[in-house]
Design an enzyme around this catalytic site. Structure first.
Site: not given
Ligand SMILES: C[S@@+](CC[C@H](N)C(=O)[O-])C[C@H]1O[C@@H](n2cnc3c(N)ncnc32)[C@H](O)[C@@H]1O
Length: 214
Positions: A117, A153
């Site tokens: 994110d 991105d």
């Molecule tokens: C934007 S998604 C990207 C998922 C995957 N890597 C992709 O590229 O399709 C970000 C993922 O990171 C996880 N996430 C966000 N902050 C996190 C944290 N502090 N610890 C573990 N996971 C986290 C979210 O739950 C989400 O599944």
């Protein structure tokens, strides 16, 4: 392939064919090639990696249990016997907690943080994973010479993250060939961004841990 198993609703676990206590699990990582997909989301990368390289241990970590459940179901649906891949392990855990406390020193060959994110609003900048204080934790869990792979991105995030990595002095840019075995694997988010005509940049660094100061 391991047998189907129910997934716990809460708490901290390593899941494969049974719940494994971390203290029992971690020593088994020694002498294995270990890769972590941190923030694995729906797990396309981790599942593809584990299927492609059955001799490697692949850890798929995400804070959201619902996402992990989907990865588990997806990997079962894709397997011949409906079981999980033997070498793919799921961790429901917060990233900073995992890297600062849970994982032992020098246990990972490669750490992948893919399309995290970006938290584009300035006031949310502190939520970004690739902050300067996270660099030492990444370095701690990588083996000497271990690879850190990051993609996004979001250009401001790319620039800020690259600056943090490079000014930390803990990493050096690595040859992109360090990712040649996975460069064709696209995550769900990467596919989404590409479908929208955006570009996704991958960066790869090597840990300088263990290098002698000159
Ligand atoms: C934007 S998604 C990207 C998922 C995957 N890597 C992709 O590229 O399709 C970000 C993922 O990171 C996880 N996430 C966000 N902050 C996190 C944290 N502090 N610890 C573990 N996971 C986290 C979210 O739950 C989400 O599944």
């Amino acid at each position: 392939m391991a047998k189907k198993t129910p997934i716990p609703d809460s708490g901290f676990f390593i899941l494969n064919d049974r719940y494994v206590l971390l203290d029992d699990f971690l020593p088994g990582l020694q002498d294995r090639t270990v890769e972590l997909d941190l923030g694995c989301g729906k797990g396309d990368f981790a599942v593809a990696l584990a299927s492609r390289f059955p001799d490697r241990v692949v850890l798929a970590a995400d804070v959201m249990l619902g996402r992990l459940r989907k990865v588990v179901r997806k990997s079962m649906a894709g397997s011949e016997d409906g079981g999980l891949l033997d070498n793919l392990y799921f961790l429901r855990v917060e990233a900073r907690h995992l890297l600062s406390i849970v994982l032992p020193d020098s246990c990972l060959d490669r750490l992948h943080i893919l399309c995290p994110d970006p938290w584009p609003k300035f006031k949310h900048k502190g939520h970004r994973l690739l902050s300067s204080d996270f660099m030492a934790q990444i370095c701690r869990v990588l083996k000497p010479g271990g690879i850190f792979h990051f993609s996004t991105d979001d250009v401001p995030y790319l620039n800020a993250a690259s600056k943090n990595v490079e000014t930390s002095g803990l990493f050096e840019p690595a040859d992109p060939a360090a990712l040649s075995d996975v460069s064709d694997i696209r995550t769900e988010f990467e596919m989404q961004w590409l479908a929208q005509g955006k570009s996704v940049t991958h960066r790869v660094w090597r840990s300088r841990k263990g290098e002698k100061e000159s």
